[in-house]
Design a protein around this motif. Structure first.
Motif, short mmCIF file in Angstrom:
data_model
loop_
_atom_site.label_atom_id
_atom_site.label_comp_id
_atom_site.label_asym_id
_atom_site.label_seq_id
_atom_site.Cartn_x
_atom_site.Cartn_y
_atom_site.Cartn_z
N ARG A 196 0.84 -1.19 0.00
CA ARG A 196 0.00 0.00 0.00
C ARG A 196 0.88 1.24 0.00
NH1 ARG A 196 -4.61 -1.07 4.65
NH2 ARG A 196 -5.66 -2.84 3.67
N LEU A 197 1.87 1.24 0.88
CA LEU A 197 2.74 2.40 0.98
C LEU A 197 3.44 2.66 -0.35
CD1 LEU A 197 4.06 4.58 2.74
CD2 LEU A 197 5.79 2.89 3.40
N ASN A 198 3.96 1.62 -0.98
CA ASN A 198 4.64 1.79 -2.26
C ASN A 198 3.70 2.34 -3.32
OD1 ASN A 198 7.09 0.88 -1.25
ND2 ASN A 198 6.69 -1.26 -1.81
N PHE A 199 2.48 1.86 -3.31
CA PHE A 199 1.53 2.35 -4.31
C PHE A 199 1.23 3.83 -4.10
CE2 PHE A 199 -2.57 3.28 -6.09
CZ PHE A 199 -2.46 2.73 -7.37
N VAL A 200 1.04 4.24 -2.84
CA VAL A 200 0.76 5.64 -2.56
C VAL A 200 1.95 6.51 -2.98
CG1 VAL A 200 0.27 7.33 -0.75
CG2 VAL A 200 -0.85 5.11 -0.71
N LEU A 201 3.16 6.04 -2.72
CA LEU A 201 4.34 6.81 -3.12
C LEU A 201 4.38 6.96 -4.64
CD1 LEU A 201 7.03 5.25 -0.72
CD2 LEU A 201 5.94 7.51 -0.54
N GLU A 202 4.03 5.92 -5.36
CA GLU A 202 3.98 6.01 -6.82
C GLU A 202 2.91 7.01 -7.25
OE1 GLU A 202 5.58 4.65 -9.45
OE2 GLU A 202 7.09 3.78 -8.12
N ALA A 203 1.75 6.94 -6.60
CA ALA A 203 0.63 7.81 -6.98
C ALA A 203 0.92 9.27 -6.67
CB ALA A 203 -0.64 7.37 -6.25
N ALA A 204 1.83 9.55 -5.74
CA ALA A 204 2.15 10.93 -5.39
C ALA A 204 2.86 11.66 -6.52
CB ALA A 204 2.99 10.97 -4.12
N GLY A 205 3.38 10.93 -7.49
CA GLY A 205 4.00 11.55 -8.66
C GLY A 205 5.17 12.42 -8.27
N ASN A 206 5.14 13.67 -8.72
CA ASN A 206 6.25 14.60 -8.47
C ASN A 206 6.42 14.94 -6.99
OD1 ASN A 206 6.79 14.72 -11.21
ND2 ASN A 206 5.46 16.51 -11.53
N ASN A 207 5.40 14.62 -6.20
CA ASN A 207 5.48 14.93 -4.76
C ASN A 207 6.01 13.75 -3.95
OD1 ASN A 207 4.94 17.13 -2.88
ND2 ASN A 207 3.41 15.77 -1.95
N ARG A 208 6.43 12.68 -4.62
CA ARG A 208 6.89 11.49 -3.92
C ARG A 208 8.06 11.80 -2.98
NH1 ARG A 208 7.95 5.46 -6.15
NH2 ARG A 208 9.14 4.69 -4.36
N SER A 209 8.96 12.63 -3.43
CA SER A 209 10.15 12.92 -2.62
C SER A 209 9.79 13.55 -1.28
CB SER A 209 11.11 13.82 -3.39
OG SER A 209 10.48 15.07 -3.69
N GLU A 210 8.68 14.33 -1.24
CA GLU A 210 8.26 14.95 0.02
C GLU A 210 7.80 13.90 1.02
OE1 GLU A 210 8.52 18.11 0.88
OE2 GLU A 210 9.35 18.73 -1.05
N LEU A 211 7.10 12.86 0.53
CA LEU A 211 6.64 11.79 1.41
C LEU A 211 7.81 10.93 1.86
CD1 LEU A 211 3.35 10.75 -0.42
CD2 LEU A 211 3.65 12.42 1.42
#
Length: 648
Positions: free
Chosen positions: A22-37
């Motif tokens: 789940r966590l990996n999927f959410v990080l993928e879905a964050a797109g350009n904001n992934r680095s912030e998460l």
């Protein structure tokens, strides 16, 4: 609907996966904001509990939204300016409603998911602040980790809340009295006492004014919340929850989608006390948390707002062929408050095209039935969980064209038994109706003030010598009371009984000999009363408005009447007690409907000629609905039993 499908897009992939997936999927879905998460996860990688908290926030972030762009900030700035103006709260509300509908009409649809915009530093600060409150505030230390994750940890408590430093702002504005308390062994660690102190501070500083009619966009930034001059229940619940959480006091937002016998829903906040009990606030920040939630109200469902995703609701939204807009950030907690029943109701219709079914209560305002929950079909029965008792329900199913009734209306009785409401078209009854809506305690109390009231007449302006023509001994009198006197008097009045403050909504005098110019026979004269003539209070007895009332500050000796200039005979009088204008109103057009298996059947329209309506040949046992096509919107269904209306 676009927002709903975005949520489903995430949910369909992550609902059944392990936490790390789940966590990996959410990080993928964050797109350009992934680095912030990822910045947040990396920051807490060596603190297992804070890392777990960060994972909880990120995994459940899809579906949480904020306003996009700066338009909302402009709206909030205008709000702050108006709050500081000389305009009254009502004028402020109306101005902001106009702005919401015109200048900011598209703001509500301009939103973005938090996973795409939230900053790592912001989330890190919020996690650290929440843990600091949990670990240092004595009134928060009874929370386990799961409770902490819902009561204190979330960076927001309501959708579209501004991502600002609300904890710091509101703790500064409203936390002073709590910080200044002297230590004592009785109260120092009490969440209940801490909440009481903070509530009193909020009330003292913002002086809450409830304005429950339509308003503009809610104010969900910290600098606007502490300035708000008016609000609905939800607005003051938001202020209370934000402030209490900012000080480490654990609270939830809870709500019912609709009362069991009223057309609206309601929201409140609930304190999780240190003894493990739930203390709901009843109305909003203006009411004290207590151990009982509306002990005299019928409530079909109670939902708790959560930060965490409700995966059962997600599963429903993924699988249902008909998708009702249930909130994936709510949890059913009805059975935590009172006795409930799990239902298994035989259905009337077989050709349904979905395994999901729906349960509804009567609304009566712009709709008949209002869906409040879903269940599932099990063979030929509709099954629902945790339903509140002493409420009338009906179930619906999907037949590929839309929702259709699949059960009779039924009452879930106080003892958990089921009573199906079925119209008997082979047996008919005569019904006499006096209201279109149930009578509350307040309505009855106001109405009873007219008992022992008297119609008196005199030829002396001070009524030093007068005759009592009629005394009101019961509440079921006609619209025009026959007086039966042939004597002439110049002065006529309604003399209220002691203790009633003169309370009356409408007073009119009539003569039987009507004319073309005066078809109603109504008599007009100069208004007089125990408090003088022709003032605004006296006018309320003669304004044809049943919601305005003649009422004085004097409990005893109050009266209102007319000076006709010369002695005249009055044949009839209209005395309308103070009321909610849901009694039958002469001249209004009504329509009586009854429920026949799957639909409402109209018995036709008629204009009321008296303060009651008579209908012949109504199917026995039928569920009835009396509509007023002239005025008002409060209407409830009822049964007619033993000559009386039984409201549901």
């Amino acid at each position: 609907m676009k927002k709903l499908y975005v949520i489903l897009f995430f949910a369909v992939f992550v609902s059944c996966k392990e936490t790390n997936e789940r966590l990996n999927f959410v990080l993928e879905a964050a797109g350009n904001n992934r680095s912030e998460l990822e910045k947040v996860l990396e920051h807490f990688c060596e603190d297992s509990l804070k890392y777990k908290a960060a994972v909880f926030l990120i995994e459940n972030m899809p579906g949480h939204y904020s306003y996009a762009g700066d338009e909302v900030l402009d709206y909030y700035e205008l709000g702050k300016t108006l709050f500081a103006s000389d305009l009254s709260p009502v004028q402020q509300r109306d101005s902001l409603l106009k702005l919401s509908e015109q200048q900011f009409a598209n703001m509500g649809s301009n939103t973005v998911q938090d996973i795409n915009i939230i900053k790592g530093d912001y989330l890190i600060k919020n996690i650290n602040d929440a843990f600091n409150l949990w670990q240092t505030k004595s009134w928060a230390q009874h929370l386990n980790f799961e409770q902490f994750c819902e009561c204190l940890l979330p960076y927001k408590f309501v959708e579209l809340q501004e991502l600002d430093n609300w904890r710091d702002t509101l703790a500064y504005q409203f936390g002073g009295d709590l910080d200044a308390l002297f230590y004592d062994d009785e109260h120092y660690d009490s969440p209940y006492y801490a909440s009481k102190v903070v509530r009193q501070t909020i009330i003292k500083k913002i002086n809450p004014l409830g304005l429950h009619l339509k308003s503009g966009y809610p104010f969900l930034s910290a600098p606007t919340m502490y300035r708000i001059t008016y609000g609905r229940c939800s607005d003051y619940v938001n202020v209370g929850v934000a402030t209490l959480r900012s000080l480490g006091i654990p609270v939830f937002i809870e709500s019912t989608p609709q009362w069991g016998r009223y057309r609206a829903g309601h929201a409140w906040f609930t304190l999780l006390n240190d003894k493990g009990d739930l203390l709901p606030s009843a109305w909003d920040i203006t009411t004290e948390p207590s151990g009982t939630l509306f002990p005299d109200k019928r409530i079909p469902k109670i939902y708790r707002s959560t930060y965490a995703i409700n995966w059962e609701t997600v599963e429903y939204l993924n699988e249902a062929k008909y998708k009702h807009s249930f909130n994936i950030f709510q949890k059913d907690v009805t059975d935590e408050y009172f006795a409930t029943s799990d239902l298994s109701i035989p259905i009337l219709k077989e050709d349904l095209n979905d395994k999901y079914v729906y349960i509804a209560v009567f609304n009566g305002h712009n709709m008949d039935w209002n869906i409040i929950d879903y269940g599932e079909l099990n063979r030929d029965k509709a099954e629902f969980k945790k339903m509140g008792r002493n409420v009338l329900y009906i179930a619906f199913g999907y037949d590929n064209n839309g929702l259709v009734p699949i059960t009779h209306p039924f009452i879930l009785q106080k003892n958990g038994s089921i009573e199906n409401i079925i119209a008997d078209s082979t047996n008919f009854q005569k019904v006499i109706l006096r209201r279109k809506y149930y009578s509350s305690y307040n309505v009855i109390e106001m109405q009873r003030r007219i008992l022992n009231g008297m119609i008196q007449a005199s030829n002396y302006s001070d009524f030093s010598s007068c005759d009592t023509i009629y005394t009101i001994n019961d509440l079921e009198f006609p619209d025009q009371i026959e007086l039966g006197t042939k004597k002439s008097y110049r002065y006529w009045r309604y003399m209220s009984p002691n203790g009633s403050y003169g309370s009356i909504a409408e007073l009119r005098f009539f003569r039987n000999d009507k004319s073309e110019k005066n078809a109603s026979g109504q008599l007009d004269g100069q208004m007089i009363s125990s408090i003088g003539s022709n003032n605004d209070i006296v006018k309320k007895a003669f304004d044809d408005n049943w919601l305005s009332n003649f009422e004085t500050e004097n409990a005893n000796g109050s009266w209102v009447g007319m000076d006709f200039g010369e002695p005249i005979i009055v044949d009839k009088v209209r005395c309308v007690p103070r009321n909610d204008d849901n009694y039958i109103h002469v001249g209004d057009e009504y329509e009586l409907n009854y429920w026949d298996n799957t639909k409402w059947i109209s018995t036709g329209k008629k204009v009321a000629e008296d303060n009651y309506l008579v209908y012949d040949s109504i199917p026995s046992g039928a569920l009835l609905w009396l509509k007023n096509h002239t005025r008002g919107w409060d209407e409830r269904v009822f049964l007619y039993r033993d000559g009386k209306q039984e409201w549901w």
